[in-house]
Scaffold this motif. Structure first.
Motif, PDB file in Angstrom:
ATOM      1  N   GLY A   1      14.611 -17.243 -17.601  1.00  0.00           N
ATOM      2  CA  GLY A   1      15.010 -16.211 -16.720  1.00  0.00           C
ATOM      3  C   GLY A   1      13.688 -15.811 -16.052  1.00  0.00           C
ATOM      4  N   VAL A   2      14.009 -15.116 -15.055  1.00  0.00           N
ATOM      5  CA  VAL A   2      12.631 -14.384 -14.256  1.00  0.00           C
ATOM      6  C   VAL A   2      12.924 -13.159 -14.409  1.00  0.00           C
ATOM      7  CG1 VAL A   2      11.512 -14.310 -12.215  1.00  0.00           C
ATOM      8  CG2 VAL A   2      12.230 -16.550 -13.093  1.00  0.00           C
ATOM      9  N   ARG A   3      12.081 -12.172 -14.438  1.00  0.00           N
ATOM     10  CA  ARG A   3      11.883 -10.688 -14.312  1.00  0.00           C
ATOM     11  C   ARG A   3      11.074 -10.277 -13.243  1.00  0.00           C
ATOM     12  NH1 ARG A   3      11.930 -10.508 -20.381  1.00  0.00           N
ATOM     13  NH2 ARG A   3      14.198 -10.306 -20.851  1.00  0.00           N
ATOM     14  N   VAL A   4      11.422  -9.290 -12.346  1.00  0.00           N
ATOM     15  CA  VAL A   4      10.644  -8.483 -11.474  1.00  0.00           C
ATOM     16  C   VAL A   4       9.939  -7.436 -11.987  1.00  0.00           C
ATOM     17  CG1 VAL A   4      10.206  -7.389  -9.190  1.00  0.00           C
ATOM     18  CG2 VAL A   4      11.865  -9.452  -9.236  1.00  0.00           C
ATOM     19  N   ARG A   5       8.685  -7.507 -12.322  1.00  0.00           N
ATOM     20  CA  ARG A   5       8.057  -6.250 -12.740  1.00  0.00           C
ATOM     21  C   ARG A   5       7.339  -5.208 -11.701  1.00  0.00           C
ATOM     22  NH1 ARG A   5       9.771  -5.633 -18.098  1.00  0.00           N
ATOM     23  NH2 ARG A   5       9.680  -7.785 -18.945  1.00  0.00           N
ATOM     24  N   PHE A   6       7.209  -4.029 -11.710  1.00  0.00           N
ATOM     25  CA  PHE A   6       6.579  -3.401 -10.990  1.00  0.00           C
ATOM     26  C   PHE A   6       5.463  -2.275 -11.403  1.00  0.00           C
ATOM     27  CE2 PHE A   6       6.751   0.966  -9.015  1.00  0.00           C
ATOM     28  CZ  PHE A   6       6.263   0.634  -7.652  1.00  0.00           C
ATOM     29  N   ILE A   7       4.576  -2.203 -10.586  1.00  0.00           N
ATOM     30  CA  ILE A   7       3.242  -1.337 -11.304  1.00  0.00           C
ATOM     31  C   ILE A   7       3.000  -0.352 -10.177  1.00  0.00           C
ATOM     32  CG2 ILE A   7       0.932  -0.871 -11.936  1.00  0.00           C
ATOM     33  CD1 ILE A   7       0.997  -3.989 -12.776  1.00  0.00           C
ATOM     34  N   PRO A   8       3.481   0.961 -10.178  1.00  0.00           N
ATOM     35  CA  PRO A   8       3.087   1.777  -9.067  1.00  0.00           C
ATOM     36  C   PRO A   8       1.648   2.042  -8.643  1.00  0.00           C
ATOM     37  CG  PRO A   8       4.267   3.035 -10.745  1.00  0.00           C
ATOM     38  CD  PRO A   8       3.935   1.555 -11.420  1.00  0.00           C
ATOM     39  N   GLU A   9       1.329   2.104  -7.362  1.00  0.00           N
ATOM     40  CA  GLU A   9      -0.022   2.147  -6.959  1.00  0.00           C
ATOM     41  C   GLU A   9      -0.596   3.282  -7.699  1.00  0.00           C
ATOM     42  OE1 GLU A   9      -1.529   3.543  -2.773  1.00  0.00           O
ATOM     43  OE2 GLU A   9      -1.339   1.309  -2.675  1.00  0.00           O
ATOM     44  N   THR A  10      -1.913   3.395  -7.864  1.00  0.00           N
ATOM     45  CA  THR A  10      -2.442   4.497  -8.447  1.00  0.00           C
ATOM     46  C   THR A  10      -3.864   4.568  -7.667  1.00  0.00           C
ATOM     47  OG1 THR A  10      -3.753   3.149 -10.146  1.00  0.00           O
ATOM     48  CG2 THR A  10      -1.690   4.272 -10.877  1.00  0.00           C
TER      49      THR A  10
ATOM     50  N   GLU B   1       0.769  -1.219   0.080  1.00  0.00           N
ATOM     51  CA  GLU B   1       0.078  -0.030   0.022  1.00  0.00           C
ATOM     52  C   GLU B   1       0.860   1.431   0.027  1.00  0.00           C
ATOM     53  OE1 GLU B   1      -3.404   2.082   2.993  1.00  0.00           O
ATOM     54  OE2 GLU B   1      -3.474  -0.279   2.792  1.00  0.00           O
ATOM     55  N   GLY B   2       0.459   2.219  -1.071  1.00  0.00           N
ATOM     56  CA  GLY B   2       1.446   3.532  -1.128  1.00  0.00           C
ATOM     57  C   GLY B   2       2.452   3.295  -1.926  1.00  0.00           C
ATOM     58  N   VAL B   3       2.762   1.899  -2.328  1.00  0.00           N
ATOM     59  CA  VAL B   3       3.877   1.793  -3.056  1.00  0.00           C
ATOM     60  C   VAL B   3       3.615   1.318  -4.654  1.00  0.00           C
ATOM     61  CG1 VAL B   3       6.264   0.480  -3.501  1.00  0.00           C
ATOM     62  CG2 VAL B   3       5.454   1.486  -1.206  1.00  0.00           C
ATOM     63  N   GLY B   4       3.188  -0.033  -4.523  1.00  0.00           N
ATOM     64  CA  GLY B   4       2.532  -0.689  -5.727  1.00  0.00           C
ATOM     65  C   GLY B   4       2.604  -2.029  -5.538  1.00  0.00           C
ATOM     66  N   THR B   5       2.706  -2.588  -6.794  1.00  0.00           N
ATOM     67  CA  THR B   5       2.474  -4.130  -6.971  1.00  0.00           C
ATOM     68  C   THR B   5       3.867  -4.618  -7.709  1.00  0.00           C
ATOM     69  OG1 THR B   5       0.100  -3.996  -6.888  1.00  0.00           O
ATOM     70  CG2 THR B   5       1.097  -6.105  -7.936  1.00  0.00           C
ATOM     71  N   PHE B   6       4.309  -5.821  -7.044  1.00  0.00           N
ATOM     72  CA  PHE B   6       5.488  -6.399  -7.769  1.00  0.00           C
ATOM     73  C   PHE B   6       5.025  -7.828  -7.986  1.00  0.00           C
ATOM     74  CE2 PHE B   6       6.896  -3.377  -4.757  1.00  0.00           C
ATOM     75  CZ  PHE B   6       8.126  -2.739  -5.299  1.00  0.00           C
ATOM     76  N   TYR B   7       5.608  -8.350  -9.164  1.00  0.00           N
ATOM     77  CA  TYR B   7       5.170  -9.505  -9.588  1.00  0.00           C
ATOM     78  C   TYR B   7       6.416 -10.289 -10.634  1.00  0.00           C
ATOM     79  CZ  TYR B   7       3.758  -7.235 -13.819  1.00  0.00           C
ATOM     80  OH  TYR B   7       3.600  -6.228 -15.030  1.00  0.00           O
TER      81      TYR B   7
END
Length: 151
Positions: A99-108, A70-76
């Motif tokens: 391979g694996v990548r970490v993705r990030f979506i900022p909270e909106t 919360e206040g940051v975003g989502t990691f997957y």
């Protein structure tokens, strides 16, 4: 304030602003200090939590879960493959994942009409200034180009 520099793209020879970072990356200690100043949690407690955050997030994501802070975003995670597809679903195997990548979506947050109102981690008060070669936060003058935080 955020900084940009002028960069010419090789593909079309046109010029664009490119955001840059200056100075050294902010450390866990600095984040812990700042969080302890604005909360009732001690620096040591904040530091201990921050040090373990990556491991806890990695454990959850390894279980196939996303992590929403919360206040940051989502990691997957996303899977990277060798680029060679197969012609039938039964031929798809886990060995194709390279391979694996970490993705990030900022909270909106959204308005009542569904438009994005704010994104966490992106201040509504960013002031852009052209990079002049000196880090204003540096004590040594910060001469030269900005450091690459990913090296």
């Amino acid at each position: 304030m955020a900084f940009f520099k002028k960069v010419q793209q090789k593909i079309n020879n046109l010029w664009y602003p490119q955001s840059i970072t200056v100075g050294k990356p902010v450390t866990t200690d600095q984040v812990a200090d700042r969080l302890s100043q604005i909360s009732t949690v001690s620096r040591a407690d904040t530091y201990a939590v921050l040090k373990d955050l990556g491991k806890v997030m990695g454990d959850y994501m390894a279980q196939g879960r996303t992590v929403k802070l919360e206040g940051v975003g989502t990691f997957y995670y996303t899977a990277a493959t060798n680029g060679k597809g197969v012609d039938a679903p039964e031929k798809v195997k886990s060995t194709m994942i390279t391979g694996v990548r970490v993705r990030f979506i900022p909270e909106t947050t959204r308005t009542s009409s569904g438009k994005v109102a704010t994104r966490s981690l992106v201040s509504n008060e960013i002031f852009w200034e052209e990079w002049g070669g000196k880090d204003p936060g540096s004590t040594d003058g910060g001469e030269g180009e900005p450091e690459n935080p990913f090296e």
